[in-house]
Design an enzyme around this catalytic site. Structure first.
Site, PDB file in Angstrom:
ATOM      1  N   ILE A 148    -101.649 104.495 -13.693  1.00 32.60           N
ATOM      2  CA  ILE A 148    -100.398 105.272 -13.740  1.00 32.60           C
ATOM      3  C   ILE A 148    -100.711 106.764 -13.835  1.00 32.60           C
ATOM      4  O   ILE A 148    -101.590 107.175 -14.596  1.00 32.60           O
ATOM      5  CB  ILE A 148     -99.573 104.878 -14.995  1.00 32.60           C
ATOM      6  CG1 ILE A 148     -99.382 103.360 -15.101  1.00 32.60           C
ATOM      7  CG2 ILE A 148     -98.241 105.625 -15.050  1.00 32.60           C
ATOM      8  CD1 ILE A 148     -98.461 102.756 -14.103  1.00 32.60           C
ATOM      9  N   ASN A 203    -108.843 109.688 -23.597  1.00 28.59           N
ATOM     10  CA  ASN A 203    -108.495 111.108 -23.808  1.00 28.59           C
ATOM     11  C   ASN A 203    -109.427 112.079 -23.086  1.00 28.59           C
ATOM     12  O   ASN A 203    -108.984 113.063 -22.514  1.00 28.59           O
ATOM     13  CB  ASN A 203    -108.386 111.433 -25.302  1.00 28.59           C
ATOM     14  CG  ASN A 203    -109.647 111.161 -26.069  1.00 28.59           C
ATOM     15  OD1 ASN A 203    -110.536 110.425 -25.618  1.00 28.59           O
ATOM     16  ND2 ASN A 203    -109.749 111.741 -27.249  1.00 28.59           N
ATOM     17  N   LYS A 252    -117.952 101.090 -19.301  1.00 28.40           N
ATOM     18  CA  LYS A 252    -116.583 100.652 -19.008  1.00 28.40           C
ATOM     19  C   LYS A 252    -115.592 101.680 -19.543  1.00 28.40           C
ATOM     20  O   LYS A 252    -115.455 101.847 -20.751  1.00 28.40           O
ATOM     21  CB  LYS A 252    -116.271  99.311 -19.665  1.00 28.40           C
ATOM     22  CG  LYS A 252    -114.918  98.778 -19.202  1.00 28.40           C
ATOM     23  CD  LYS A 252    -114.314  97.774 -20.167  1.00 28.40           C
ATOM     24  CE  LYS A 252    -113.545  98.406 -21.283  1.00 28.40           C
ATOM     25  NZ  LYS A 252    -112.287  99.040 -20.879  1.00 28.40           N
ATOM     26  N   PRO A 253    -114.897 102.372 -18.651  1.00 30.89           N
ATOM     27  CA  PRO A 253    -113.865 103.311 -19.115  1.00 30.89           C
ATOM     28  C   PRO A 253    -112.594 102.579 -19.534  1.00 30.89           C
ATOM     29  O   PRO A 253    -112.433 101.380 -19.290  1.00 30.89           O
ATOM     30  CB  PRO A 253    -113.609 104.167 -17.878  1.00 30.89           C
ATOM     31  CG  PRO A 253    -113.985 103.302 -16.711  1.00 30.89           C
ATOM     32  CD  PRO A 253    -115.056 102.363 -17.193  1.00 30.89           C
ATOM     33  N   GLU A 292    -117.687 105.733 -32.635  1.00 36.39           N
ATOM     34  CA  GLU A 292    -116.979 107.013 -32.823  1.00 36.39           C
ATOM     35  C   GLU A 292    -115.493 106.690 -32.798  1.00 36.39           C
ATOM     36  O   GLU A 292    -114.940 106.377 -31.742  1.00 36.39           O
ATOM     37  CB  GLU A 292    -117.340 107.999 -31.706  1.00 36.39           C
ATOM     38  CG  GLU A 292    -118.793 108.429 -31.683  1.00 36.39           C
ATOM     39  CD  GLU A 292    -119.149 109.402 -32.796  1.00 36.39           C
ATOM     40  OE1 GLU A 292    -118.270 109.757 -33.605  1.00 36.39           O
ATOM     41  OE2 GLU A 292    -120.324 109.801 -32.851  1.00 36.39           O
ATOM     42  N   GLU A 307    -123.387 111.004 -32.674  1.00 34.74           N
ATOM     43  CA  GLU A 307    -123.798 111.346 -31.316  1.00 34.74           C
ATOM     44  C   GLU A 307    -124.297 112.788 -31.338  1.00 34.74           C
ATOM     45  O   GLU A 307    -124.057 113.529 -32.277  1.00 34.74           O
ATOM     46  CB  GLU A 307    -122.612 111.206 -30.347  1.00 34.74           C
ATOM     47  CG  GLU A 307    -122.142 109.762 -30.221  1.00 34.74           C
ATOM     48  CD  GLU A 307    -121.137 109.521 -29.088  1.00 34.74           C
ATOM     49  OE1 GLU A 307    -120.062 110.137 -29.101  1.00 34.74           O
ATOM     50  OE2 GLU A 307    -121.455 108.710 -28.200  1.00 34.74           O
TER      51      GLU A 307
HETATM   52  P1  NAD Z   1    -108.931 101.805 -27.918  1.00 32.62           P
HETATM   53  O1  NAD Z   1    -109.731 101.380 -29.101  1.00 32.62           O
HETATM   54  O2  NAD Z   1    -107.636 101.147 -27.657  1.00 32.62           O
HETATM   55  O3  NAD Z   1    -109.780 101.589 -26.570  1.00 32.62           O
HETATM   56  C1  NAD Z   1    -111.040 102.188 -26.380  1.00 32.62           C
HETATM   57  C2  NAD Z   1    -111.828 101.369 -25.376  1.00 32.62           C
HETATM   58  O4  NAD Z   1    -112.108 100.083 -25.925  1.00 32.62           O
HETATM   59  C3  NAD Z   1    -111.109 101.110 -24.056  1.00 32.62           C
HETATM   60  O5  NAD Z   1    -112.051 101.199 -23.004  1.00 32.62           O
HETATM   61  C4  NAD Z   1    -110.620  99.670 -24.226  1.00 32.62           C
HETATM   62  O6  NAD Z   1    -110.420  98.997 -22.995  1.00 32.62           O
HETATM   63  C5  NAD Z   1    -111.777  99.066 -24.987  1.00 32.62           C
HETATM   64  N1  NAD Z   1    -111.454  97.845 -25.754  1.00 32.62           N
HETATM   65  C6  NAD Z   1    -110.260  97.419 -26.203  1.00 32.62           C
HETATM   66  N2  NAD Z   1    -110.402  96.278 -26.890  1.00 32.62           N
HETATM   67  C7  NAD Z   1    -111.723  95.976 -26.902  1.00 32.62           C
HETATM   68  C8  NAD Z   1    -112.512  94.954 -27.496  1.00 32.62           C
HETATM   69  N3  NAD Z   1    -111.969  93.979 -28.226  1.00 32.62           N
HETATM   70  N4  NAD Z   1    -113.860  95.000 -27.329  1.00 32.62           N
HETATM   71  C9  NAD Z   1    -114.432  95.993 -26.641  1.00 32.62           C
HETATM   72  N5  NAD Z   1    -113.742  97.003 -26.038  1.00 32.62           N
HETATM   73  C10 NAD Z   1    -112.406  96.994 -26.182  1.00 32.62           C
HETATM   74  O7  NAD Z   1    -108.782 103.370 -28.061  1.00 32.62           O
HETATM   75  P2  NAD Z   1    -107.951 104.386 -27.136  1.00 32.62           P
HETATM   76  O8  NAD Z   1    -106.506 104.211 -27.449  1.00 32.62           O
HETATM   77  O9  NAD Z   1    -108.415 104.271 -25.726  1.00 32.62           O
HETATM   78  O10 NAD Z   1    -108.472 105.795 -27.679  1.00 32.62           O
HETATM   79  C11 NAD Z   1    -107.862 106.526 -28.694  1.00 32.62           C
HETATM   80  C12 NAD Z   1    -108.688 106.455 -29.960  1.00 32.62           C
HETATM   81  O11 NAD Z   1    -110.023 106.908 -29.712  1.00 32.62           O
HETATM   82  C13 NAD Z   1    -108.162 107.369 -31.038  1.00 32.62           C
HETATM   83  O12 NAD Z   1    -108.169 106.678 -32.275  1.00 32.62           O
HETATM   84  C14 NAD Z   1    -109.170 108.512 -31.076  1.00 32.62           C
HETATM   85  O13 NAD Z   1    -109.256 109.200 -32.295  1.00 32.62           O
HETATM   86  C15 NAD Z   1    -110.435 107.795 -30.756  1.00 32.62           C
HETATM   87  N6  NAD Z   1    -111.463 108.728 -30.301  1.00 32.62           N
HETATM   88  C16 NAD Z   1    -112.529 108.980 -31.114  1.00 32.62           C
HETATM   89  C17 NAD Z   1    -113.511 109.897 -30.711  1.00 32.62           C
HETATM   90  C18 NAD Z   1    -114.706 110.203 -31.574  1.00 32.62           C
HETATM   91  O14 NAD Z   1    -115.660 110.762 -31.053  1.00 32.62           O
HETATM   92  N7  NAD Z   1    -114.701 109.867 -32.851  1.00 32.62           N
HETATM   93  C19 NAD Z   1    -113.384 110.549 -29.491  1.00 32.62           C
HETATM   94  C20 NAD Z   1    -112.275 110.255 -28.684  1.00 32.62           C
HETATM   95  C21 NAD Z   1    -111.322 109.338 -29.104  1.00 32.62           C
END
Ligand code: NAD
Length: 468
Positions: free
Chosen positions: A22, A144, A167-168, A240, A448
């Site tokens: 999207i 993000n 995997k993104p 992270e 990291e």
């Molecule tokens: P998310 O946890 O929903 O998804 C992140 C990734 O994990 C995606 O690629 C998703 O497909 C995958 N995923 C989902 N379920 C999974 C599972 N059971 N096993 C393995 N992979 C799985 O997070 P989001 O909504 O994409 O990102 C936002 C979050 O990321 C926020 O909480 C933000 O603070 C955090 N973040 C942290 C950092 C850092 O460096 N600390 C940097 C950027 C974002």
């Protein structure tokens, strides 16, 4: 060739299925990403495992290739940046900046000189610490900063001699797929595989027996699932995770200066930054002035499609996140909070929300206690410095925090009391490739960047050679 392809064993691979991506500025699909099948994941893992031997053997070759990877990514900026803007929503200048930053990370790890670590050399023995690569790394990223988050993993993992399956996020797969193809032009086959699919693909990767390390960036809730999936195999982990960074303004701060920087940190990337300022604590004496100054900046910010010239703030990336942010805002106003600026979704297609400053709100309200990850900033009043540091620390999060004052020494004393992985004085969110970065408490495991970041992609072997 189809527009969006995975990179598996150096080849461009179409999915056996696909899923729509999207454009958050229009609220409609604009492309299809390949859905990685179980067999394709097996191929990616097998090729990463095969590539590991030759890749881990020659460090100077790895360094040269990583430098070429940085050049190739920079050269592809005109091609990749519009894809990143279309799927993520960030203004084009931000997308270009993210690509430049990703190349910087690749180059930093290419350039980093490492000395041999001889810890003993005497008449009877030579003892050396050797850092061995772990093997196949599963790299899983959020939506993000898809490219930066990937580069933060790929660069140290490859430099250390590992191979990667990336995997993104399903919300933003296309820019990472494009980067995979760009880097495939310089990397040996199998060294970096990029696959796309939904959350369940991430789950399959974390359970895969070929994987020796999982490097995950995302939410706390998913991070816990990843840690559980890693346990049976004792896979190494870097997590992270989310944050709820406090910014504490001291009573001697210059309100206008502080407001500029606080606003920039809280609203960059539409607030969708792990280390954005997510709650501001202001002393009662400055409270009204700071709230007004932040409100002025919010009203002056131009929200729009990231492709339009002059756009400062794009949309929220996806509908669930839009609904979450609006839900937190509604909950805060239900609890008596005052909207100083913004407060509405824009009356146009796409997931746009006005930059919003929320005042007269307290700890205990979800907008303050939880990670909003969007363009809504609560400002909380405080009286006493001990009390406010306790409130700032009263959370499972521990990613970043900052303290703001005209007296940097005084601010640093307060900052050192914050329970978070990075504390900043008179700034917030500054990172660099040489600066280790990670979260305390539920905000992460490990770091990291820098040498500690590189070493997290290795395990130690001690070589003890007896002389006499
Ligand atoms: P998310 O946890 O929903 O998804 C992140 C990734 O994990 C995606 O690629 C998703 O497909 C995958 N995923 C989902 N379920 C999974 C599972 N059971 N096993 C393995 N992979 C799985 O997070 P989001 O909504 O994409 O990102 C936002 C979050 O990321 C926020 O909480 C933000 O603070 C955090 N973040 C942290 C950092 C850092 O460096 N600390 C940097 C950027 C974002």
């Amino acid at each position: 060739m189809p527009e969006h392809v995975m990179t598996i064993d150096g080849a461009a691979v179409v999915g056996e299925g696909s899923f729509p991506v999207i454009d958050p500025a229009r609220g409609e699909a604009f492309g299809d990403a390949p859905e990685c099948s179980a067999d394709q994941l097996e191929e990616a893992m097998a090729s990463a495992a095969r590539a590991g031997g030759p890749w881990s053997g020659d460090e100077s070759h790895r360094r040269a290739i990583l430098a070429k990877a940085a050049d190739a990514l920079e050269a592809a900026v005109d091609e990749v940046a519009p894809v990143l803007t279309a799927e993520q929503g960030k203004p084009l200048a931000g997308a270009r900046g993210e690509i430049a930053s990703s190349a910087r990370w690749l180059r930093y790890f290419a350039d980093l000189d490492l000395d041999r670590e001889i810890i003993r050399d005497d008449d009877s023995a030579v003892v050396e610490i050797v850092r061995r690569p772990l093997g196949v790394v599963a790299a899983i990223t959020p939506w993000n900063f898809p490219l930066s988050m990937a580069a933060w993993k790929i660069a140290p993992a490859l430099r250390a001699g590992n191979t990667v399956v990336l995997k993104p996020s399903p919300f933003t797969p296309l820019s990472s797929l494009a980067m995979g193809q760009v880097l495939a032009s310089v990397l040996p086959a199998g060294v970096l595989n990029v696959v796309s699919g939904g959350d369940e693909l991430g789950g399959r990767m974390t359970e895969h027996p070929a994987v020796r390390k999982i490097s995950f960036t995302g939410s706390v809730a998913t991070g816990k699932k990843v840690a559980a999936a890693a346990a049976p195999d004792l896979k190494r982990l870097t997590l992270e995770l989310g944050g709820n960074d406090p910014a504490i303004v001291l009573d001697d701060a210059d309100v206008d200066r502080v407001a500029d920087r606080l606003f920039a940190s809280a609203f960059a990337n539409c607030g969708q930054v792990c280390i954005a300022v997510k709650r501001v604590y202001a002393p009662e004496r400055l409270y009204g002035a700071l709230v007004d100054a932040l409100g002025e900046r919010a009203r002056a910010t131009r929200v729009g499609d990231g492709r339009e010239e002059g756009t400062q703030l794009g949309p929220i990336n996806n509908r669930p996140q839009l609904e979450r942010v609006l839900g937190l805002l509604g909950d805060a106003t239900d609890h008596g909070a005052r909207v100083v600026a913004g407060g509405h979704r824009l009356d146009r297609p796409g997931y746009f929300v006005e930059p919003t400053i929320v005042a007269d709100v307290e700890d205990g309200v979800r907008l303050v206690d939880e990670e909003q990850f969007g363009p809504v900033l609560p400002v909380v009043a405080y009286r006493d410095l001990d009390e406010v540091t306790a409130r700032a620390n009263d959370t499972h999060f521990g990613l970043g925090g900052s303290v703001w004052s005209s007296d940097a020494d005084r601010a640093e004393q307060v900052a050192r009391r914050l329970e978070c992985g990075t504390v900043w004085v008179n700034t917030h969110g500054a990172l660099a490739p040489e600066q280790p970065f990670g979260g305390l408490k539920w905000s992460g495991v490990g770091v990291e960047h820098g040498l500690p970041g590189l070493f997290s992609y290795t395990e130690i072997q001690v070589v003890h050679r007896q002389k006499a």
